[in-house]
Write an enzyme that holds these catalytic residues in place. Structure first.
Site, mmCIF file in Angstrom:
data_model
loop_
_atom_site.group_PDB
_atom_site.id
_atom_site.type_symbol
_atom_site.label_atom_id
_atom_site.label_comp_id
_atom_site.label_asym_id
_atom_site.label_seq_id
_atom_site.Cartn_x
_atom_site.Cartn_y
_atom_site.Cartn_z
ATOM 1 N N ASP A 112 0.883 -1.165 0.000
ATOM 2 C CA ASP A 112 0.000 0.000 0.000
ATOM 3 C C ASP A 112 0.918 1.211 0.000
ATOM 4 O O ASP A 112 1.624 1.464 0.973
ATOM 5 C CB ASP A 112 -0.869 -0.047 1.269
ATOM 6 C CG ASP A 112 -1.787 1.168 1.398
ATOM 7 O OD1 ASP A 112 -1.623 2.132 0.636
ATOM 8 O OD2 ASP A 112 -2.667 1.134 2.292
ATOM 9 N N TYR A 115 1.118 -0.383 15.132
ATOM 10 C CA TYR A 115 0.111 -0.497 14.082
ATOM 11 C C TYR A 115 0.584 0.189 12.809
ATOM 12 O O TYR A 115 0.983 1.332 12.830
ATOM 13 C CB TYR A 115 -1.210 0.149 14.517
ATOM 14 C CG TYR A 115 -2.203 0.109 13.378
ATOM 15 C CD1 TYR A 115 -2.790 -1.102 13.036
ATOM 16 C CD2 TYR A 115 -2.478 1.233 12.628
ATOM 17 C CE1 TYR A 115 -3.660 -1.169 11.963
ATOM 18 C CE2 TYR A 115 -3.351 1.181 11.558
ATOM 19 C CZ TYR A 115 -3.934 -0.042 11.241
ATOM 20 O OH TYR A 115 -4.786 -0.111 10.172
ATOM 21 N N LYS A 164 -3.275 -3.363 8.148
ATOM 22 C CA LYS A 164 -3.349 -4.831 8.045
ATOM 23 C C LYS A 164 -2.472 -5.289 6.884
ATOM 24 O O LYS A 164 -2.112 -4.513 6.026
ATOM 25 C CB LYS A 164 -4.794 -5.259 7.851
ATOM 26 C CG LYS A 164 -5.526 -5.423 9.178
ATOM 27 C CD LYS A 164 -5.138 -6.732 9.869
ATOM 28 C CE LYS A 164 -5.652 -6.738 11.303
ATOM 29 N NZ LYS A 164 -5.080 -7.790 12.121
HETATM 30 C C1 F6R Z 1 -7.648 -0.948 7.963
HETATM 31 C C2 F6R Z 1 -7.515 0.367 7.305
HETATM 32 C C3 F6R Z 1 -8.470 1.444 7.651
HETATM 33 C C4 F6R Z 1 -7.825 2.459 8.596
HETATM 34 C C5 F6R Z 1 -8.828 3.551 9.001
HETATM 35 C C6 F6R Z 1 -8.193 4.628 9.858
HETATM 36 O O1 F6R Z 1 -6.645 -1.805 7.565
HETATM 37 O O2 F6R Z 1 -6.616 0.590 6.536
HETATM 38 O O3 F6R Z 1 -9.654 0.926 8.186
HETATM 39 O O4 F6R Z 1 -7.352 1.815 9.756
HETATM 40 O O5 F6R Z 1 -9.335 4.178 7.841
HETATM 41 O O6 F6R Z 1 -7.079 5.097 9.197
HETATM 42 P P1 F6R Z 1 -6.127 6.262 9.748
HETATM 43 O O7 F6R Z 1 -5.707 5.864 11.134
HETATM 44 O O8 F6R Z 1 -5.023 6.241 8.744
HETATM 45 O O9 F6R Z 1 -6.953 7.515 9.716
HETATM 46 MG MG MG Z 2 -4.076 2.076 3.162
HETATM 47 MG MG MG Z 3 -4.863 -2.314 2.002
#
Ligand code: F6R
Ligand code: MG
Ligand code: MG
Length: 365
Positions: free
Chosen positions: A11, A228, A231
């Site tokens: 990603d 973190y 995923k």
């Molecule tokens: C799960 C994922 C999303 C982010 C969520 C919060 O793998 O990529 O669900 O965890 O959108 O993202 P942030 O913390 O980047 O705002």
């Molecule tokens: Mg992403």
């Molecule tokens: Mg992804």
């Protein structure tokens, strides 16, 4: 002819949020891999996406874990990150956990699944790609393909599959591996792989020929980074037909949208929804988790395809069921088992909240 099939993904920036990949990033990656094909480093390539993950599918003759191939993937992700930054895409470069390439892309953030094999007279392969979930998501489907006769009738009635398959299982927390044989050790196998947050099927081999049948990416990003970072959004390569399960037996496990870890903030259980590649755009509560399948015939290393294997009406019911399960799970809101158990959540406020309220806890009488 011996060829290596390498699927390396990362990603490098989401569009919009974490829901999808931007066409300019894909175009940049195609440019880089086209040059590598021209120079002779690659025999062939295909660039695609699954949700916010950029997927590099490459064939070559340099074997697994080859430095030049890994560097090519790394450089392609770095270039994709530059494009992502210029568009201010979300989380630009999020999976590139290191500043500089040092020989092998493993452990640096991107997911890797590679296999080297002697190309058969006809070589059908299916590349599964997932978004919003972790590497253990392949455990149940791989078990069904290679060990469950209710899924794969070939295990019962095809003479060249009847001896079964060998599973290589990784303990992703302790960094250990074990090899178990199906069918005679399936109860031992299941005690491990039924716990997919810790044990992941890394590879499967034919016991008839010892040939590699399947390989997955088992990297756990959060364990690499110690925090973190999203995923893993894993990939898995499966060879098909002949001594391996037929295409229909390889796809059949995905008719059940089984529950996997991931979804919103990597902290929930949700159904694994099989979708056509253009439909890998996880938007409802950043999900539900998606799986796509790109099918190829490999011809002297050339990637003939892809065929978008889940772009098939016969998976409509699985999608409908996935959406119903998604609705049911969502109604649990912040409660388990929709929310993951404490130790598996990728986001948590538990330490801060526990500390703040420390003085208000008293012993039970
Ligand atoms: C799960 C994922 C999303 C982010 C969520 C919060 O793998 O990529 O669900 O965890 O959108 O993202 P942030 O913390 O980047 O705002
Ligand atoms: Mg992403
Ligand atoms: Mg992804």
């Amino acid at each position: 002819m011996k060829i290596t099939l390498s699927v390396i993904k990362a990603d490098v920036g989401g569009y919009v949020g974490h829901s999808e990949s931007h066409p300019d990033v894909l175009a940049k990656a195609r440019e880089g891999l086209a040059k590598a094909k021209q120079s002779g480093l690659l025999i062939d390539y295909h660039v695609t996406k699954c949700g916010d993950d950029l997927q590099l599918i490459m064939t070559h003759q340099h074997g697994e874990e080859n430095e030049k191939i890994h560097k090519l993937a790394w450089d392609t992700f770095v270039e994709g990150t530059e494009v992502a930054k210029s568009l201010k895409l979300y989380g630009a470069g999020q999976d590139l956990l290191s500043d500089a390439f040092s020989g092998n892309i493993k452990g640096m953030g991107p997911g890797v699944a590679e296999m080297e094999f002697e190309e058969r007279k006809s070589e059908p392969v299916i590349i599964f790609m997932a978004d919003k979930t972790s590497s253990g998501a392949w455990n149940m489907p791989l078990y069904k393909m290679f060990a469950d006769p209710f899924n794969t009738i070939g295990l019962v009635i095809a003479p060249n599959m009847h001896v079964g398959f060998t599973f290589e299982v990784h303990d992703v927390k302790e960094h250990k591996k074990i090899t178990l044989n199906a069918p005679e050790e399936i109860y031992d196998l299941l005690i491990f792989i039924g716990a997919p947050s810790r044990y992941a099927v890394k590879a499967v081999y034919s016991r008839e020929t010892s040939d590699i049948a399947a390989v997955s990416s088992t990297q756990r990003l959060s364990l690499i980074a110690g925090r973190y970072v999203g995923k893993d959004d894993p990939v898995c390569i499966v060879r098909s037909q002949g001594t391996f399960p037929a295409v229909g037996e390889v796809l059949e496990p995905f008719a059940l949208p089984h529950l996997v870890e991931g979804w919103m903030r990597g902290s929930h259980h949700g159904p694994f929804m099989p979708v056509a590649i253009p439909d890998s755009i996880p938007s409802r509560f950043d999900g539900p988790p998606r799986v796509t399948a790109a099918g190829f015939q490999i011809a002297d290393g050339r990637l003939v395809g892809p065929r978008d294997m889940f772009a098939d009406l016969s998976f409509d019911r699985a999608r409908q069921q996935a959406n119903e399960i998604a609705e049911y799970m969502r109604r649990h809101g912040p409660f388990e088992p929709h929310r993951l158990p404490l130790e598996e959540m990728e986001y948590t406020t538990m330490p801060q909240v526990a500390k703040k309220l420390e003085g208000r806890f008293s012993d039970l009488k």
